[in-house]
Write a protein that holds these residues in place. Structure first.
Motif, PDB file in Angstrom:
ATOM      1  N   PRO A   8      29.158  77.061  91.662  1.00  0.00           N
ATOM      2  CA  PRO A   8      28.740  78.061  90.675  1.00  0.00           C
ATOM      3  C   PRO A   8      29.696  78.072  89.482  1.00  0.00           C
ATOM      4  CG  PRO A   8      28.743  78.996  92.886  1.00  0.00           C
ATOM      5  CD  PRO A   8      29.408  77.653  92.983  1.00  0.00           C
ATOM      6  N   GLU A   9      29.115  78.205  88.296  1.00  0.00           N
ATOM      7  CA  GLU A   9      29.900  78.300  87.070  1.00  0.00           C
ATOM      8  C   GLU A   9      29.945  79.760  86.642  1.00  0.00           C
ATOM      9  OE1 GLU A   9      31.505  75.814  85.360  1.00  0.00           O
ATOM     10  OE2 GLU A   9      30.973  74.493  87.022  1.00  0.00           O
ATOM     11  N   PRO A  10      31.037  80.202  86.039  1.00  0.00           N
ATOM     12  CA  PRO A  10      31.080  81.592  85.576  1.00  0.00           C
ATOM     13  C   PRO A  10      30.165  81.765  84.365  1.00  0.00           C
ATOM     14  CG  PRO A  10      33.075  80.430  84.930  1.00  0.00           C
ATOM     15  CD  PRO A  10      32.287  79.487  85.792  1.00  0.00           C
ATOM     16  N   PRO A  11      29.265  82.779  84.402  1.00  0.00           N
ATOM     17  CA  PRO A  11      28.387  82.992  83.246  1.00  0.00           C
ATOM     18  C   PRO A  11      29.219  83.184  81.975  1.00  0.00           C
ATOM     19  CG  PRO A  11      27.651  84.292  85.107  1.00  0.00           C
ATOM     20  CD  PRO A  11      28.988  83.701  85.485  1.00  0.00           C
ATOM     21  N   PRO A  12      28.818  82.666  80.846  1.00  0.00           N
ATOM     22  CA  PRO A  12      27.479  82.173  80.518  1.00  0.00           C
ATOM     23  C   PRO A  12      27.284  80.677  80.784  1.00  0.00           C
ATOM     24  CG  PRO A  12      28.768  82.235  78.520  1.00  0.00           C
ATOM     25  CD  PRO A  12      29.659  82.743  79.636  1.00  0.00           C
ATOM     26  N   TRP A  13      28.176  80.064  81.569  1.00  0.00           N
ATOM     27  CA  TRP A  13      28.026  78.647  81.886  1.00  0.00           C
ATOM     28  C   TRP A  13      27.036  78.463  83.026  1.00  0.00           C
ATOM     29  CZ3 TRP A  13      30.019  76.045  78.063  1.00  0.00           C
ATOM     30  CH2 TRP A  13      31.060  76.606  77.354  1.00  0.00           C
ATOM     31  N   PRO A  14      26.311  77.401  83.129  1.00  0.00           N
ATOM     32  CA  PRO A  14      26.197  76.345  82.117  1.00  0.00           C
ATOM     33  C   PRO A  14      25.513  76.875  80.852  1.00  0.00           C
ATOM     34  CG  PRO A  14      24.539  76.020  83.804  1.00  0.00           C
ATOM     35  CD  PRO A  14      25.399  77.169  84.254  1.00  0.00           C
ATOM     36  N   SER A  15      25.912  76.328  79.723  1.00  0.00           N
ATOM     37  CA  SER A  15      25.321  76.801  78.471  1.00  0.00           C
ATOM     38  C   SER A  15      23.819  76.526  78.479  1.00  0.00           C
ATOM     39  CB  SER A  15      25.986  76.152  77.262  1.00  0.00           C
ATOM     40  OG  SER A  15      25.771  74.761  77.261  1.00  0.00           O
ATOM     41  N   ALA A  16      23.064  77.450  77.898  1.00  0.00           N
ATOM     42  CA  ALA A  16      21.605  77.325  77.890  1.00  0.00           C
ATOM     43  C   ALA A  16      21.046  77.958  76.628  1.00  0.00           C
ATOM     44  CB  ALA A  16      21.007  78.016  79.116  1.00  0.00           C
ATOM     45  N   VAL A  17      20.007  77.316  76.093  1.00  0.00           N
ATOM     46  CA  VAL A  17      19.271  77.873  74.967  1.00  0.00           C
ATOM     47  C   VAL A  17      17.819  77.973  75.414  1.00  0.00           C
ATOM     48  CG1 VAL A  17      18.617  77.624  72.549  1.00  0.00           C
ATOM     49  CG2 VAL A  17      20.829  76.746  73.326  1.00  0.00           C
ATOM     50  N   ILE A  18      17.268  79.183  75.356  1.00  0.00           N
ATOM     51  CA  ILE A  18      15.895  79.406  75.815  1.00  0.00           C
ATOM     52  C   ILE A  18      14.966  79.437  74.616  1.00  0.00           C
ATOM     53  CG2 ILE A  18      14.354  81.001  77.030  1.00  0.00           C
ATOM     54  CD1 ILE A  18      16.848  81.991  78.566  1.00  0.00           C
ATOM     55  N   PHE A  19      13.826  78.749  74.739  1.00  0.00           N
ATOM     56  CA  PHE A  19      12.830  78.662  73.675  1.00  0.00           C
ATOM     57  C   PHE A  19      11.499  79.195  74.193  1.00  0.00           C
ATOM     58  CE2 PHE A  19      15.919  75.359  72.876  1.00  0.00           C
ATOM     59  CZ  PHE A  19      16.169  75.490  71.519  1.00  0.00           C
ATOM     60  N   ASP A  20      10.756  79.880  73.325  1.00  0.00           N
ATOM     61  CA  ASP A  20       9.449  80.414  73.709  1.00  0.00           C
ATOM     62  C   ASP A  20       8.359  79.350  73.715  1.00  0.00           C
ATOM     63  OD1 ASP A  20      10.250  83.017  74.200  1.00  0.00           O
ATOM     64  OD2 ASP A  20      10.043  83.578  72.104  1.00  0.00           O
ATOM     65  N   GLN A  21       8.588  78.242  73.017  1.00  0.00           N
ATOM     66  CA  GLN A  21       7.608  77.157  72.971  1.00  0.00           C
ATOM     67  C   GLN A  21       8.334  75.831  73.116  1.00  0.00           C
ATOM     68  OE1 GLN A  21       4.618  77.293  69.866  1.00  0.00           O
ATOM     69  NE2 GLN A  21       5.289  79.355  69.341  1.00  0.00           N
ATOM     70  N   ALA A  22       7.718  74.914  73.843  1.00  0.00           N
ATOM     71  CA  ALA A  22       8.339  73.617  74.076  1.00  0.00           C
ATOM     72  C   ALA A  22       8.603  72.870  72.774  1.00  0.00           C
ATOM     73  CB  ALA A  22       7.466  72.778  75.010  1.00  0.00           C
ATOM     74  N   LEU A  23       7.685  72.965  71.813  1.00  0.00           N
ATOM     75  CA  LEU A  23       7.893  72.236  70.559  1.00  0.00           C
ATOM     76  C   LEU A  23       9.134  72.716  69.825  1.00  0.00           C
ATOM     77  CD1 LEU A  23       4.309  71.734  69.090  1.00  0.00           C
ATOM     78  CD2 LEU A  23       5.881  69.983  69.929  1.00  0.00           C
ATOM     79  N   ASP A  24       9.482  73.998  69.971  1.00  0.00           N
ATOM     80  CA  ASP A  24      10.688  74.508  69.317  1.00  0.00           C
ATOM     81  C   ASP A  24      11.949  73.864  69.887  1.00  0.00           C
ATOM     82  OD1 ASP A  24       9.118  76.156  67.769  1.00  0.00           O
ATOM     83  OD2 ASP A  24       9.414  77.917  69.045  1.00  0.00           O
ATOM     84  N   ALA A  25      11.887  73.444  71.137  1.00  0.00           N
ATOM     85  CA  ALA A  25      13.050  72.819  71.770  1.00  0.00           C
ATOM     86  C   ALA A  25      13.276  71.403  71.283  1.00  0.00           C
ATOM     87  CB  ALA A  25      12.871  72.814  73.290  1.00  0.00           C
ATOM     88  N   LEU A  26      12.258  70.759  70.733  1.00  0.00           N
ATOM     89  CA  LEU A  26      12.379  69.356  70.366  1.00  0.00           C
ATOM     90  C   LEU A  26      13.463  69.117  69.327  1.00  0.00           C
ATOM     91  CD1 LEU A  26      11.303  66.641  71.101  1.00  0.00           C
ATOM     92  CD2 LEU A  26       9.577  66.877  69.334  1.00  0.00           C
ATOM     93  N   ASP A  27      13.573  69.987  68.332  1.00  0.00           N
ATOM     94  CA  ASP A  27      14.622  69.825  67.334  1.00  0.00           C
ATOM     95  C   ASP A  27      16.001  69.899  67.979  1.00  0.00           C
ATOM     96  OD1 ASP A  27      12.902  69.437  65.198  1.00  0.00           O
ATOM     97  OD2 ASP A  27      12.727  71.591  64.824  1.00  0.00           O
ATOM     98  N   ARG A  28      16.151  70.790  68.940  1.00  0.00           N
ATOM     99  CA  ARG A  28      17.429  70.905  69.659  1.00  0.00           C
ATOM    100  C   ARG A  28      17.718  69.617  70.428  1.00  0.00           C
ATOM    101  NH1 ARG A  28      22.105  74.116  70.503  1.00  0.00           N
ATOM    102  NH2 ARG A  28      22.847  73.557  72.561  1.00  0.00           N
ATOM    103  N   LEU A  29      16.687  69.051  71.045  1.00  0.00           N
ATOM    104  CA  LEU A  29      16.868  67.816  71.795  1.00  0.00           C
ATOM    105  C   LEU A  29      17.293  66.681  70.871  1.00  0.00           C
ATOM    106  CD1 LEU A  29      13.728  67.861  74.131  1.00  0.00           C
ATOM    107  CD2 LEU A  29      15.960  68.883  74.515  1.00  0.00           C
ATOM    108  N   GLU A  30      16.634  66.582  69.725  1.00  0.00           N
ATOM    109  CA  GLU A  30      16.948  65.511  68.783  1.00  0.00           C
ATOM    110  C   GLU A  30      18.334  65.683  68.177  1.00  0.00           C
ATOM    111  OE1 GLU A  30      13.615  65.763  66.158  1.00  0.00           O
ATOM    112  OE2 GLU A  30      12.439  64.358  67.351  1.00  0.00           O
ATOM    113  N   SER A  31      18.803  66.930  68.039  1.00  0.00           N
ATOM    114  CA  SER A  31      20.104  67.164  67.415  1.00  0.00           C
ATOM    115  C   SER A  31      21.247  66.652  68.275  1.00  0.00           C
ATOM    116  CB  SER A  31      20.296  68.654  67.123  1.00  0.00           C
ATOM    117  OG  SER A  31      20.517  69.367  68.320  1.00  0.00           O
TER     118      SER A  31
END
Length: 190
Positions: free
Chosen positions: A153-176
């Motif tokens: 177990p990692e101490p929160p907020p680890w592991p780092s996470a970014v939550i998106f309401d739509q999958a397409l919004d995550a794509l820019d994060r993936l490409e970055s």
């Protein structure tokens, strides 16, 4: 319609062809792009170009281009993100997620399905499988999670996470991931 041959099984093909035959060509082209996107269908550049050309002719080029971003390029040498859902690798990632995400983390207690994995870092794209999304009453949310692979177990907020309401919004994060090195010591929240 030659591009309909890229769609399997026959049910989506029948729907696309029915829409096409009804003269609603822009909807048929948009449907083709969305079905290919939903299934992450790998495309040759010629097939991608053909879909985009039709989309331009029928005025849905922006929607088609956005959807086709989820379709891997079969001829690319630099496909960094690979689909892992349903594979033995997804099971290993799910196991690590369950170990690392401790009480107090934004994703704790949520059923997560590993979907895509980065080949260049420890980021994974996971789908948040809640009851509303499973029954079609809401869209699936997704999260980009940076695993530590610590097997504990990692101490929160680890592991780092970014939550998106739509999958397409995550794509820019993936490409970055490949344009800017992620900061190793600063978690990101939704």
């Amino acid at each position: 319609m030659r591009l309909a041959s890229l769609l399997e099984p026959a049910a989506p093909v029948a729907g696309v062809l029915s829409t096409w035959d009804a003269g609603e060509w822009e909807f048929a082209v948009q449907d083709v792009a969305e079905i290919l996107s939903d299934r992450h269908t790998p495309l040759l550049r010629t097939d991608r170009a053909a879909v985009l050309e039709l989309a331009t002719v029928f005025g849905v080029s922006a929607k088609a281009a956005s959807a086709l971003r989820w379709c891997p390029d079969l001829e690319a040498d630099d496909e960094w993100w690979r689909e892992i859902e349903g594979s033995p690798r997804a099971s290993a990632v799910a196991g690590e997620l369950s170990l690392e995400i401790a009480p107090g983390h934004a994703l704790h207690g949520i059923k997560l399905t590993p979907w895509l994995e980065c080949g260049a870092c420890d980021d994974v794209l996971v789908r948040l499988d809640d009851e509303s999304a499973r029954t079609g009453r809401a869209r699936y949310q997704v999260a980009v999670v940076h695993l530590a692979w610590s097997r504990q177990p990692e101490p929160p907020p680890w592991p780092s996470a970014v939550i998106f309401d739509q999958a397409l919004d995550a794509l820019d994060r993936l490409e970055s991931c490949f344009h800017v090195a992620p900061e190793a010591d600063a978690p990101v929240a939704d």
